[in-house]
Motif scaffolding. Structure first.
Motif, PDB file in Angstrom:
ATOM      1  N   CYS A  86     -51.701  13.594  91.134  1.00 46.67           N
ATOM      2  CA  CYS A  86     -50.910  14.718  91.636  1.00 46.67           C
ATOM      3  C   CYS A  86     -51.880  15.852  91.987  1.00 46.67           C
ATOM      4  O   CYS A  86     -52.714  16.231  91.174  1.00 46.67           O
ATOM      5  CB  CYS A  86     -49.939  15.155  90.538  1.00 46.67           C
ATOM      6  SG  CYS A  86     -48.929  16.573  90.935  1.00 46.67           S
TER       7      CYS A  86
ATOM      8  N   CYS B 242     -42.762  12.157  93.458  1.00 44.47           N
ATOM      9  CA  CYS B 242     -43.172  11.171  92.457  1.00 44.47           C
ATOM     10  C   CYS B 242     -43.039   9.756  93.008  1.00 44.47           C
ATOM     11  O   CYS B 242     -42.244   9.494  93.905  1.00 44.47           O
ATOM     12  CB  CYS B 242     -42.334  11.309  91.195  1.00 44.47           C
ATOM     13  SG  CYS B 242     -42.808  12.729  90.185  1.00 44.47           S
TER      14      CYS B 242
ATOM     15  N   GLU C 236     -53.045  14.060  86.510  1.00 41.94           N
ATOM     16  CA  GLU C 236     -52.003  13.055  86.342  1.00 41.94           C
ATOM     17  C   GLU C 236     -50.647  13.750  86.262  1.00 41.94           C
ATOM     18  O   GLU C 236     -50.479  14.710  85.513  1.00 41.94           O
ATOM     19  CB  GLU C 236     -52.252  12.269  85.053  1.00 41.94           C
ATOM     20  CG  GLU C 236     -51.302  11.132  84.823  1.00 41.94           C
ATOM     21  CD  GLU C 236     -51.689  10.342  83.586  1.00 41.94           C
ATOM     22  OE1 GLU C 236     -51.180  10.712  82.488  1.00 41.94           O
ATOM     23  OE2 GLU C 236     -52.473   9.404  83.704  1.00 41.94           O
ATOM     24  N   CYS C 237     -49.695  13.268  87.046  1.00 38.51           N
ATOM     25  CA  CYS C 237     -48.341  13.822  87.021  1.00 38.51           C
ATOM     26  C   CYS C 237     -47.709  13.512  85.664  1.00 38.51           C
ATOM     27  O   CYS C 237     -47.737  12.359  85.209  1.00 38.51           O
ATOM     28  CB  CYS C 237     -47.507  13.214  88.161  1.00 38.51           C
ATOM     29  SG  CYS C 237     -45.779  13.754  88.168  1.00 38.51           S
ATOM     30  N   ASP C 238     -47.136  14.510  85.030  1.00 33.49           N
ATOM     31  CA  ASP C 238     -46.485  14.328  83.734  1.00 33.49           C
ATOM     32  C   ASP C 238     -45.232  13.466  83.831  1.00 33.49           C
ATOM     33  O   ASP C 238     -44.784  12.912  82.833  1.00 33.49           O
ATOM     34  CB  ASP C 238     -46.100  15.685  83.129  1.00 33.49           C
ATOM     35  CG  ASP C 238     -47.313  16.501  82.714  1.00 33.49           C
ATOM     36  OD1 ASP C 238     -48.389  15.910  82.497  1.00 33.49           O
ATOM     37  OD2 ASP C 238     -47.182  17.739  82.621  1.00 33.49           O
ATOM     38  N   ARG C 239     -44.672  13.348  85.011  1.00 31.78           N
ATOM     39  CA  ARG C 239     -43.425  12.618  85.189  1.00 31.78           C
ATOM     40  C   ARG C 239     -43.664  11.155  85.553  1.00 31.78           C
ATOM     41  O   ARG C 239     -43.125  10.263  84.924  1.00 31.78           O
ATOM     42  CB  ARG C 239     -42.584  13.318  86.254  1.00 31.78           C
ATOM     43  CG  ARG C 239     -41.157  12.945  86.262  1.00 31.78           C
ATOM     44  CD  ARG C 239     -40.305  13.788  87.207  1.00 31.78           C
ATOM     45  NE  ARG C 239     -41.028  14.576  88.182  1.00 31.78           N
ATOM     46  CZ  ARG C 239     -40.643  15.760  88.611  1.00 31.78           C
ATOM     47  NH1 ARG C 239     -39.539  16.305  88.165  1.00 31.78           N
ATOM     48  NH2 ARG C 239     -41.346  16.413  89.513  1.00 31.78           N
TER      49      ARG C 239
ATOM     50  N   ARG D  89     -47.399  19.653  84.723  1.00 32.58           N
ATOM     51  CA  ARG D  89     -48.054  19.228  85.962  1.00 32.58           C
ATOM     52  C   ARG D  89     -47.262  18.080  86.577  1.00 32.58           C
ATOM     53  O   ARG D  89     -47.365  16.945  86.121  1.00 32.58           O
ATOM     54  CB  ARG D  89     -49.483  18.801  85.663  1.00 32.58           C
ATOM     55  CG  ARG D  89     -50.246  19.955  85.030  1.00 32.58           C
ATOM     56  CD  ARG D  89     -51.504  19.506  84.393  1.00 32.58           C
ATOM     57  NE  ARG D  89     -52.035  20.625  83.603  1.00 32.58           N
ATOM     58  CZ  ARG D  89     -53.014  20.520  82.779  1.00 32.58           C
ATOM     59  NH1 ARG D  89     -53.620  19.375  82.595  1.00 32.58           N
ATOM     60  NH2 ARG D  89     -53.425  21.565  82.110  1.00 32.58           N
ATOM     61  N   VAL D  90     -46.466  18.398  87.578  1.00 31.18           N
ATOM     62  CA  VAL D  90     -45.614  17.395  88.224  1.00 31.18           C
ATOM     63  C   VAL D  90     -45.657  17.568  89.736  1.00 31.18           C
ATOM     64  O   VAL D  90     -45.936  18.648  90.237  1.00 31.18           O
ATOM     65  CB  VAL D  90     -44.146  17.474  87.737  1.00 31.18           C
ATOM     66  CG1 VAL D  90     -44.036  17.141  86.262  1.00 31.18           C
ATOM     67  CG2 VAL D  90     -43.555  18.836  88.013  1.00 31.18           C
ATOM     68  N   HIS D  91     -45.353  16.459  90.428  1.00 31.69           N
ATOM     69  CA  HIS D  91     -45.228  16.517  91.880  1.00 31.69           C
ATOM     70  C   HIS D  91     -44.070  17.438  92.254  1.00 31.69           C
ATOM     71  O   HIS D  91     -43.152  17.667  91.453  1.00 31.69           O
ATOM     72  CB  HIS D  91     -44.906  15.125  92.444  1.00 31.69           C
ATOM     73  CG  HIS D  91     -46.054  14.178  92.407  1.00 31.69           C
ATOM     74  ND1 HIS D  91     -46.174  13.183  91.469  1.00 31.69           N
ATOM     75  CD2 HIS D  91     -47.135  14.057  93.218  1.00 31.69           C
ATOM     76  CE1 HIS D  91     -47.270  12.486  91.692  1.00 31.69           C
ATOM     77  NE2 HIS D  91     -47.883  12.993  92.742  1.00 31.69           N
TER      78      HIS D  91
END
Length: 158
Positions: free
Chosen positions: A77, A136, A69-72, A129-131
């Motif tokens: 992701c 996003c 899962e993206c943090d943003r 962990r982000v795109h």
């Protein structure tokens, strides 16, 4: 094939020397390990095992990607995985704790690398962990910006 049988090496049938194995990791491993962080994955695992009378020297290389899962934006992701590590397997009839570098096992047991592979993938993930930039979900990012702007306006009025 179930994940619990997939990552076994029957070293007792191998002569002394260097042997290689290749495994594939998919979402079944993360489901079996009841991972809260990793939703799915597609990784290649290359194992080199040097078999001797008293120990196994295991080199592990993992490459591929997992879905987190993206943090943003909270959307799925894909995160790349690139891991290289060494594991020493010693034989003993006494029970010893696994310390991350050395695994103890009774002679004759099959070598299960399931836990080691799983942990290696988990520690390979970045803390954040982000795109990649611009990857996003735009709708979610617009909501995030709107909520941030509202909070800024409320603070300005105080």
């Amino acid at each position: 094939m179930q994940a619990n049988n997939r990552y076994l090496i029957d070293y007792m049938s191998l002569p002394s020397g260097l042997h290689t194995f290749d495994f594939e990791v998919d979402g079944s491993l993360f489901a079996e390990m009841e991972s809260n962080d990793i939703k799915d994955g597609d990784c290649k695992v290359h194992i080199c095992v040097n078999v001797s009378e008293v120990k196994l020297d295991v080199n592990v290389m993992i490459s591929g990607a997992v879905v987190v899962e993206c943090d943003r934006c909270l959307e799925d992701c894909k995160m790349p995985i690139d891991f290289s590590g060494q594991l020493l397997v010693r034989f003993s009839d006494l029970q010893h704790d696994y310390d991350g570098d050395t695994m103890w096992m009774a002679r004759g047991d099959q070598l299960s690398l399931k836990q080691y592979i799983y942990e290696s993938i988990v520690i390979s993930l970045p803390y954040r962990r982000v795109h990649e930039e611009g990857g996003c979900n735009p709708e979610m990012m617009a909501r995030f910006v709107a909520a941030t702007d509202e909070g800024t306006e409320e603070n300005a009025e105080d």
